[in-house]
Design a protein around this motif. Structure first.
Motif, mmCIF file in Angstrom:
data_model
loop_
_atom_site.group_PDB
_atom_site.id
_atom_site.type_symbol
_atom_site.label_atom_id
_atom_site.label_comp_id
_atom_site.label_asym_id
_atom_site.label_seq_id
_atom_site.Cartn_x
_atom_site.Cartn_y
_atom_site.Cartn_z
ATOM 1 N N ALA A 137 0.873 -16.385 1.564
ATOM 2 C CA ALA A 137 -0.037 -15.467 0.880
ATOM 3 C C ALA A 137 -0.606 -14.446 1.875
ATOM 4 C CB ALA A 137 -1.158 -16.237 0.197
ATOM 5 N N PHE A 138 -1.023 -14.938 3.047
ATOM 6 C CA PHE A 138 -1.559 -14.045 4.074
ATOM 7 C C PHE A 138 -0.495 -13.044 4.512
ATOM 8 C CE2 PHE A 138 -2.048 -12.753 8.459
ATOM 9 C CZ PHE A 138 -3.331 -12.214 8.441
ATOM 10 N N ASP A 139 0.722 -13.535 4.795
ATOM 11 C CA ASP A 139 1.805 -12.651 5.233
ATOM 12 C C ASP A 139 2.106 -11.585 4.176
ATOM 13 O OD1 ASP A 139 1.988 -14.059 7.591
ATOM 14 O OD2 ASP A 139 3.770 -15.218 6.998
ATOM 15 N N LEU A 166 0.007 -10.408 1.823
ATOM 16 C CA LEU A 166 -1.098 -9.447 1.788
ATOM 17 C C LEU A 166 -1.065 -8.510 3.000
ATOM 18 C CD1 LEU A 166 -4.057 -11.643 0.526
ATOM 19 C CD2 LEU A 166 -3.007 -9.701 -0.642
ATOM 20 N N TYR A 167 -0.748 -9.053 4.160
ATOM 21 C CA TYR A 167 -0.659 -8.232 5.364
ATOM 22 C C TYR A 167 0.442 -7.176 5.199
ATOM 23 C CZ TYR A 167 -0.131 -6.796 10.196
ATOM 24 O OH TYR A 167 -0.055 -6.044 11.341
ATOM 25 N N ASN A 168 1.595 -7.595 4.693
ATOM 26 C CA ASN A 168 2.718 -6.684 4.444
ATOM 27 C C ASN A 168 2.322 -5.564 3.490
ATOM 28 O OD1 ASN A 168 5.206 -6.728 5.618
ATOM 29 N ND2 ASN A 168 5.915 -8.501 4.459
ATOM 30 N N ILE A 169 1.663 -5.933 2.401
ATOM 31 C CA ILE A 169 1.232 -4.944 1.414
ATOM 32 C C ILE A 169 0.226 -3.983 2.033
ATOM 33 C CG2 ILE A 169 -0.114 -4.685 -0.720
ATOM 34 C CD1 ILE A 169 1.298 -7.256 -1.724
ATOM 35 N N GLN A 170 -0.696 -4.516 2.815
ATOM 36 C CA GLN A 170 -1.689 -3.665 3.469
ATOM 37 C C GLN A 170 -0.998 -2.636 4.380
ATOM 38 O OE1 GLN A 170 -4.084 -5.243 6.741
ATOM 39 N NE2 GLN A 170 -5.908 -4.488 5.666
ATOM 40 N N GLN A 171 -0.018 -3.058 5.141
ATOM 41 C CA GLN A 171 0.693 -2.150 6.038
ATOM 42 C C GLN A 171 1.419 -1.054 5.255
ATOM 43 O OE1 GLN A 171 0.074 -2.221 9.363
ATOM 44 N NE2 GLN A 171 -1.316 -3.794 8.617
ATOM 45 N N LYS A 172 2.058 -1.450 4.152
ATOM 46 C CA LYS A 172 2.759 -0.445 3.318
ATOM 47 C C LYS A 172 1.776 0.547 2.741
ATOM 48 C CE LYS A 172 6.751 -3.215 2.142
ATOM 49 N NZ LYS A 172 7.485 -3.933 1.129
ATOM 50 N N LEU A 173 0.624 0.083 2.273
ATOM 51 C CA LEU A 173 -0.387 0.978 1.714
ATOM 52 C C LEU A 173 -0.942 1.929 2.774
ATOM 53 C CD1 LEU A 173 -2.235 -1.407 -0.732
ATOM 54 C CD2 LEU A 173 -0.741 0.511 -1.329
ATOM 55 N N LYS A 174 -1.117 1.448 3.996
ATOM 56 C CA LYS A 174 -1.587 2.304 5.086
ATOM 57 C C LYS A 174 -0.573 3.417 5.363
ATOM 58 C CE LYS A 174 -4.617 -0.872 7.564
ATOM 59 N NZ LYS A 174 -4.820 -1.655 8.784
ATOM 60 N N ASN A 175 0.715 3.074 5.273
ATOM 61 C CA ASN A 175 1.757 4.070 5.513
ATOM 62 C C ASN A 175 1.792 5.133 4.413
ATOM 63 O OD1 ASN A 175 2.608 2.957 7.922
ATOM 64 N ND2 ASN A 175 4.103 1.631 6.931
ATOM 65 N N ILE A 176 1.439 4.749 3.190
ATOM 66 C CA ILE A 176 1.402 5.702 2.086
ATOM 67 C C ILE A 176 0.274 6.699 2.306
ATOM 68 C CG2 ILE A 176 0.936 5.982 -0.391
ATOM 69 C CD1 ILE A 176 2.351 3.277 -0.819
ATOM 70 N N GLN A 177 -0.860 6.215 2.800
ATOM 71 C CA GLN A 177 -2.016 7.073 3.020
ATOM 72 C C GLN A 177 -1.684 8.029 4.118
ATOM 73 O OE1 GLN A 177 -4.635 6.865 0.882
ATOM 74 N NE2 GLN A 177 -3.349 5.388 -0.078
#
Length: 139
Positions: A124-126, A128-139
């Motif tokens: 679950a942590f991995d 969420l971390y992956n999703i967070q990184q992808k969202l940061k790249n979109i921004q």
């Protein structure tokens, strides 16, 4: 020089500034809310007015661009606040690039495919971390 400044949702801020200036030339009494990715941005004099009236935080992007804004999901809340403060505004929706839409779709699909009954805390942590990184790249 502005072209190299911050990009949001694939739209260079210089193009947004140009659009803002064109709209202000047509109606200087309106505050323009620009849809940029998953946020609405308010620029320059409009941002100063909105910040003063309703307390949104100002951000200096360059000597030419000051902004404030809020998440797309809060549009109704903020338009109601603007109306309550008798601020004349217009929502300007800039199209989100299709590649960005597919990134969002992939993230949503990944979340929907999670089997919560068989997921460890580490998985679950991995995720969420992956999703967070992808969202940061979109921004």
């Amino acid at each position: 020089m502005l072209e190299k400044k911050e990009r949001k949702g694939g739209i260079p801020m210089s193009k947004l500034l140009k659009q803002y200036n064109e709209l202000k030339a047509k109606d200087k009494n309106k505050v323009y809310l620009f849809r940029v990715g998953i946020f609405y941005n308010i620029l320059n004099e409009d941002a100063r007015l909105v910040s003063k009236e309703i307390g949104l935080k100002l951000t200096d992007l360059s000597p030419e661009i000051i902004k404030c804004g809020f998440p797309v999901a809060k549009l109704e809340k903020y338009t109601n606040i603007l109306k309550a403060h008798n601020i004349n505004f217009e929502v300007v929706s800039n199209p989100t690039p299709s590649s960005q839409n597919s990134l969002y779709d992939n993230i949503i699909k990944k979340i929907l495919d999670i089997d919560l009954n068989n997921t460890t805390f580490k998985e679950a942590f991995d995720l969420l971390y992956n999703i967070q990184q992808k969202l940061k790249n979109i921004q």
